[in-house]
Design a protein around this motif. Structure first.
Motif: not given
Length: 329
Positions: A140-142, A131-135, A75-78
């Motif tokens: 980003i979260i790792g 692609l947004s979810a994969i990235n 939620v935070r990073e999206a």
């Protein structure tokens, strides 16, 4: 208010070859299908009458004043990625529990992106969603996750998904008759083991072991190719698909010692002894849902042999993630 609906998935073949650690060097491929069990994300603009700016409800409840204070990493990073500045109320509901091997974490991520894009009046393609979810999850979260769950959740359907060395993917919908699809669907049983697990721990062990497991992973890709041919060749009995699931399960359980345990083996063996031709534990391993393939005349015996377990009826679905409600009121 906006509501996204995003399906869970069943992974049949190729799991493990969708990790970047593998496909960036060798290429990968999976065969999976989405089912009519969903995660729902409700998003609305939060009126400015509260002591907080963001209210998020999942298995926890968060009420915070800044994006940085949100604990849920997706939620935070999206929200940060999409530059969300308005106050938000976000509520998550799902048909099935988390940590169950059906791709629930990535289903949540895809559904969250879909709802937030809609909040910004952006219509996105299924590829953009995946692609947004994969990235977000990998870079980003790792998180130690593959790439099939996000792709399945976004696209929907019974698909062959190929992951290329250049970090791109191709989705090929398997074109088979509705009658043949129903035979496959009706011969599958979804059994909840009763054990939930954190997939990342199992996945990390598998990723670490990947360089030493080239032979097994290439064999899994060969089995996938056979399974694809079984599906597409209408002269071949779908039962061969079930037998190949059994072959693959034997291979998968050898990848690390965290994929299965004696309790899971007992469940699997009870299914086989009661008439199942094959099956597998879904997801990374360690718990969650077990999938069996068996002719319908054996289903009752399998359920009786595992009468303390929950069997969940399902159907295939073809839509992928959808915005099912959109209102500016």
């Amino acid at each position: 208010m906006i509501i996204s609906r995003t399906p869970f998935r069943i992974s049949f073949f190729g799991g493990g070859t969708d990790y970047p650690a593998w496909y960036e060097n060798h290429g990968g491929m999976v065969l999976n299908a989405t089912i009519n069990k969903y995660a729902y994300i409700t998003v609305r603009e939060l009126p400015p009458f509260f002591d907080y700016k963001y209210r998020i409800q999942y298995y926890l409840k968060e009420e915070v004043s800044s994006l940085e204070d949100i604990k849920h990493p997706v939620v935070r990073e999206a929200a940060k990625l999409l530059n969300i500045t308005k106050g938000l109320e976000i509520v998550h509901n799902a048909d099935l529990p988390a940590r169950s091997g059906l791709g629930s974490s990535s289903t949540f991520t895809v559904g969250m992106f879909h709802a937030l894009y809609a909040m910004k009046n952006r219509m996105v393609t299924k590829r953009e969603l995946a692609l947004s979810a994969i990235n977000l999850e990998q870079n980003i979260i790792g998180e130690a996750v593959g790439s099939q769950d996000q792709t399945a959740a976004a696209f929907g359907g019974l698909n062959l998904i190929e992951f290329n060395k250049k970090q791109t993917f191709e989705v090929q919908t398997l074109t088979i008759s509705e009658e043949r699809l129903l035979v496959l669907q009706d011969n599958l049983l979804l059994c909840f083991t009763g054990f939930s697990r954190t997939a990342e721990k199992v996945a990390k062990a598998q990723i670490k072991a990947t360089p030493k497991k080239e032979k097994e992973l290439y064999l899994m890709l060969e089995i996938l190719d056979e399974a694809k041919n079984v599906i597409l060749d209408k002269k071949t009995s779908i039962d061969e698909f079930g037998k190949l699931l059994n072959d693959q399960w034997k291979l998968k359980r050898s990848l690390t010692n965290q994929i299965t345990n004696s309790d899971i083996d007992d469940i699997y063996n009870a299914g086989i002894e009661s008439g199942a031709l094959g099956g597998k534990l879904l997801g990374a391993g360690g718990g969650g849902f077990m999938l069996f393939y068996a002719n319908k005349e054996h289903h009752q015996k399998i359920k009786e042999s595992l009468k303390d377990k929950l069997f969940v009826p399902f159907r295939f679905e073809k839509t992928g993630s959808q915005i099912i409600y959109f209102s500016h009121d």
